[in-house]
Design a protein around this motif. Structure first.
Motif, PDB file in Angstrom:
ATOM      1  N   GLN A 525       0.818  -1.222   0.000  1.00 49.39           N
ATOM      2  CA  GLN A 525       0.000   0.000   0.000  1.00 49.39           C
ATOM      3  C   GLN A 525       0.847   1.265   0.000  1.00 49.39           C
ATOM      4  O   GLN A 525       0.554   2.212  -0.729  1.00 49.39           O
ATOM      5  N   LYS A 531      -3.968   5.840  -2.943  1.00 48.06           N
ATOM      6  CA  LYS A 531      -4.431   4.799  -2.043  1.00 48.06           C
ATOM      7  C   LYS A 531      -5.597   5.311  -1.206  1.00 48.06           C
ATOM      8  O   LYS A 531      -5.789   6.533  -1.049  1.00 48.06           O
ATOM      9  N   ASP A 532      -6.353   4.404  -0.632  1.00 51.21           N
ATOM     10  CA  ASP A 532      -7.412   4.766   0.306  1.00 51.21           C
ATOM     11  C   ASP A 532      -6.732   5.163   1.614  1.00 51.21           C
ATOM     12  O   ASP A 532      -6.217   4.322   2.342  1.00 51.21           O
ATOM     13  N   ARG A 533      -6.734   6.476   1.909  1.00 54.10           N
ATOM     14  CA  ARG A 533      -5.964   6.974   3.046  1.00 54.10           C
ATOM     15  C   ARG A 533      -6.429   6.366   4.370  1.00 54.10           C
ATOM     16  O   ARG A 533      -5.614   5.980   5.213  1.00 54.10           O
ATOM     17  N   ASN A 534      -7.725   6.254   4.573  1.00 49.06           N
ATOM     18  CA  ASN A 534      -8.234   5.706   5.828  1.00 49.06           C
ATOM     19  C   ASN A 534      -7.818   4.251   6.011  1.00 49.06           C
ATOM     20  O   ASN A 534      -7.423   3.838   7.103  1.00 49.06           O
ATOM     21  N   SER A 535      -7.901   3.482   4.920  1.00 48.45           N
ATOM     22  CA  SER A 535      -7.498   2.068   4.974  1.00 48.45           C
ATOM     23  C   SER A 535      -6.001   1.951   5.274  1.00 48.45           C
ATOM     24  O   SER A 535      -5.585   1.105   6.073  1.00 48.45           O
TER      25      SER A 535
END
Length: 820
Positions: A525, A531-535
């Motif tokens: 990641q 990228k999905d910042r929260n994930s």
């Protein structure tokens, strides 16, 4: 990879023509040789009275006979036959030149490199007076092989390219010579880690071989291509080509080749945890050994099958099977393997809690090693026996045996060269140190545990750097604001040695399996700029809780942390971890070191001090892919901007070397002596198979210069006390070697004397790297900061910049060595 000259064996019959029944000695030798019946050639020669009257014809025949001996592995007899030819040399210069060339092949194979070079020089002098481009090409090919064997890869490619051009220009050249040259070029590319180029070459060889339909040639081609795919981590294609090689060897009834393929397949399947497929391959190899009467091979395959069962936890079944294997090794008088089998039997009994039986087996293994003059193996039995004694609550005896096992390993190590010591601590030996350290941790002997664990950390590098006595690491002081954290990853329970100015603590952290899995996911990641910042933050925090949160109490008063990684932690930028509030890069200065001994050999500064003097910047101008077909490098569009920014910051204290003709020699000149900072803005090449060939791309390659500055060359530089900044891809990674750490460019610069190295953990983005380096040097020069503080401030600045706040841009660059 196959032997350099193996292809010549296989191609001897590639252009067969119908022949009438031979009459003379030389004709019959030719006849057998062209049919690839090398045993028949030798048998005919040894039972025939040679009555060949023509010296040239006799020389040609004896040359073929010498080659047969060589192909059959009888190198000594082959050399004697060549000497016999040269005692009464042929009159035809072409025949004599060919003898010198083929004689050099045997000499290269037997590592007699000076004699081989002499033979090729004789051939070259003869060929300078006659028109035989085919023999010149053969001579150049053999020179290429000689250079390859002596690690002169640039010269090897130069000779092979010249040979290839000569063969391609001569339409009458035999295809087998073309294939031989191509094959050797593929091996050079494979050897230096240019696997895509190796793949292209081997695929071309396969295409040509396919037109002849000779399955023994195709089998070797399949093997080569399979090996390359495996290096490219393309296991499905690797398996597919191994399967093709397997079928080819089945068709030609070549048991040795088939066993080799099956062994490789079983290794891949075990790596992929496909144990049933691995078992099938091993059983098939076992059947071949049984069918051919190979008792040693049969016993070794049986051992491999049993150990595969051990991996599955079938300890009772394993013990019964190992008893039979041990008996077989003893009958074969293979005492080393017999002792190892006894140790594995003891491990089975230990797993089954039968400590008395385990003890008896280990004592038997000890006596086997001792009575058969295998004293360098005694530590194996001692270390395992110590573990059993601990389980029996016999701590004093366990401690004594652990000490003896470590002393035995140390004594063996003292007899080795520096190069061999690099790989000495792998696998079982490393386990002995780690087992003793765990024993001491359980007995709450913190200082002793730390010192023992350190003895197996980057030991060879520490010796090269003379980083101090490993046995006194726990007593070395550390700065008041500093904290040293050394990780010790284990399956059941991992630990962190935490050393401050006041004390040494050992704190449990997450399990190795969990940490490894999280790091793999995390690196996947973090390298992506979208990228999905929260994930991502959730994953980052999860990893933080495994490796850092347990130590939170210890760093309350720290501002500077030195990390000594273990295992996969070498790939992790700790400062990118998220503690729930922010990235820990914002809270501490971070430095990395291969071992505590190396880290503590350099004092951490108590105050910021400006050590910036002059900087030398090395950056090639744009490298064009059309001219550099072998590297296929993307253009560095922002490297020029990076160099301009550095020049503006340092002004007249900057020495800029930016052209397409940079060489290692130019970098080694006096410019290094006058600079405290060495900066490379270029492409990096990471060679995990041969880390000494990891390199920085300096210039366009040409006939005289491959354009690379390799790790091997870097180690010879004089960089005492300098900061080296590697603004390039993957310069902090390489070959991860258990017990020694990461082998590659960073280590090479440390060996050369650099006090600190800024390097990258993955393939970096061009534009963000230019911005990061500008910010780093501005902080370092304008604010007169130390290396670690300037790096921290650069990362904080990037984090606060919406354009560059993703960790993919600022996290890859880490500092190895000392902060000052």
């Amino acid at each position: 990879m196959r032997n350099i000259f193996t292809l010549l064996i296989y191609l001897s019959g590639s252009s067969l023509q119908a022949q009438t029944s031979p009459e003379s000695f030389s004709e019959r030798v030719h006849w057998y040789f062209n049919l690839s019946e090398y045993d028949s050639v030798i048998q005919y020669y040894e039972r025939t009275s040679v009555n060949e009257k023509d010296a040239d014809s006799l020389a040609v025949a004896l040359n073929l006979i010498a080659k047969c001996y060589y192909y059959l592995g009888q190198n000594g007899v082959s050399i004697s036959t060549y000497l016999k030819i040269l005692q009464n040399p042929p009159r035809d210069p072409a025949i004599l030149a060919k003898v010198h060339c083929t004689y050099s092949e045997v000499l290269i194979e037997t590592a007699q490199y000076e004699l081989a070079s002499s033979q090729l020089s004789h051939a070259e002098r003869i060929l300078s007076g006659i028109d035989r481009s085919d023999l010149v090409a053969l001579m150049l090919n053999n020179r290429g092989v000689l250079c390859l064997r002596t690690s002169r890869h640039t010269e090897a490619l130069g000779h092979l390219n010249s040979a290839l051009q000569m063969v391609q220009a001569n339409k009458e050249s035999e295809s087998k010579l073309l294939l031989l040259i191509l094959n050797n070029m593929g091996i050079v590319y494979y050897d230096i880690g240019k696997y895509q180029d190796a793949l292209i070459v081997f695929q071309n060889v396969l295409t040509i071989d396919s037109s002849y339909h000779i399955k023994k040639d195709l089998a070797v081609d399949y093997l080569n291509i399979a090996s390359v795919y495996c290096q490219l981590n393309d296991k499905p294609n690797g398996i597919a080509f191994y399967q093709k090689a397997k079928q080819a060897y089945v068709d030609i009834k070549d048991s040795a080749g088939l066993s080799f393929v099956l062994g490789n397949l079983s290794t891949i399947f075990i790596e992929m945890k496909k144990y049933s497929l691995a078992e099938e391959s091993l059983k098939e190899a076992l059947q071949i050994a049984q069918r051919t009467g190979d008792r040693l091979g049969e016993t070794e395959w049986l051992y491999s099958l049993v150990m595969l069962d051990y991996e599955k936890g079938n300890y009772s079944n394993c013990f019964d099977a190992l008893e039979d294997v041990a008996r077989r090794f003893l009958e074969l008088k293979n005492f080393a393997q017999y002792g190892q089998t006894l140790i594995e039997m003891a491990k089975c009994k230990k797993k089954l809690n039968d400590y008395k039986k385990s003890e008896k087996l280990l004592l038997l293994a000890f006596e086997n090693y001792k009575s058969n003059d295998l004293r360098n193996e005694l530590w194996r039995a001692q270390s395992n026996l110590a573990e059993v004694y601990e389980l029996q609550k016999r701590d004093r005896e366990a401690d004594s045996l652990f000490r003896e096992s470590i002393k035995g390993i140390e004594d063996s190590r003292d007899d080795l060269s520096t190069e061999l010591r690099t790989y000495f601590m792998e696998s079982d030996r490393l386990d002995a140190y780690r087992s003793y350290a765990l024993f001491l941790i359980r007995k709450n002997k913190k200082e002793q545990a730390f010192d023992i664990f350190e003895k197996a950390k980057a030991r060879n590098l520490s010796d090269i750097l003379r980083a101090g006595d490993h046995m006194t690491t726990s007593h070395t002081s550390i700065a008041d604001s500093g904290l040293l954290i050394e990780y010790f990853l284990q399956e059941e329970q991992s630990y962190a040695f935490v050393k401050s100015s006041k004390n040494l603590k050992i704190i449990p952290v997450g399990k190795k399996e969990i940490i490894d899995r999280l790091i793999i996911d995390y690196l996947t990641q973090i390298k992506q700029k979208r990228k999905d910042r929260n994930s991502f933050l959730k994953l980052s925090n999860k990893l933080y809780k495994e490796v850092m949160e347990p130590l939170a109490e210890e760093w309350k008063s720290a501002s500077h942390i030195t990390i000594i990684p273990d295992g996969r932690l070498f790939y992790l930028p700790f400062e990118s971890l998220f503690d729930g509030e922010g990235f820990v890069a914002e809270k501490f200065e971070w430095v990395y070191a291969p071992s505590a001994s190396i880290a503590l050999a350099s004092s951490v500064p108590k105050s910021d001090k400006n050590t910036t003097d002059r900087i030398s910047v090395f950056s090639p101008s744009q490298i064009k892919n059309s001219m550099d077909h072998s590297l296929r490098l993307a253009e560095l569009n922002y490297a020029a901007l990076e160099v301009d920014n550095i020049k503006k910051i340092f002004r007249d204290r900057a020495n800029i070397c930016s052209d397409n003709h940079l060489t290692g020699q130019a970098i080694s000149d006096s410019v290094l002596a006058s600079s405290s900072i060495i900066h490379f803005a270029a492409h990096g090449i990471n060679n995990t198979e041969k880390p000494e060939l990891s390199a920085i791309v300096l210039s366009e390659p040409d006939d005289a210069n491959e354009g690379l500055l390799t790790a091997h060359e870097i180690q010879k530089m004089q960089l005492s006390g300098k900061l080296v900044v590697l603004s390039a891809c993957e310069t902090s990674v390489g070959q991860l070697l258990q017990g020694e750490g990461m082998l590659g460019l960073t280590r090479a610069f440390m060996i050369a004397g650099a006090s600190a190295v800024v390097a990258s953990l993955w393939k970096v983005y061009d534009e963000s790297t230019a911005e990061f380096m500008r910010t780093f040097y501005e902080k370092k020069v304008a604010l007169k900061l130390s290396n670690s503080k300037a790096l921290q401030q650069a990362k904080i600045a990037m984090i606060k910049n919406e354009l560059w706040n993703d960790p993919a841009f600022w996290a890859p660059f880490v500092l190895w060595g000392t902060s000052n």
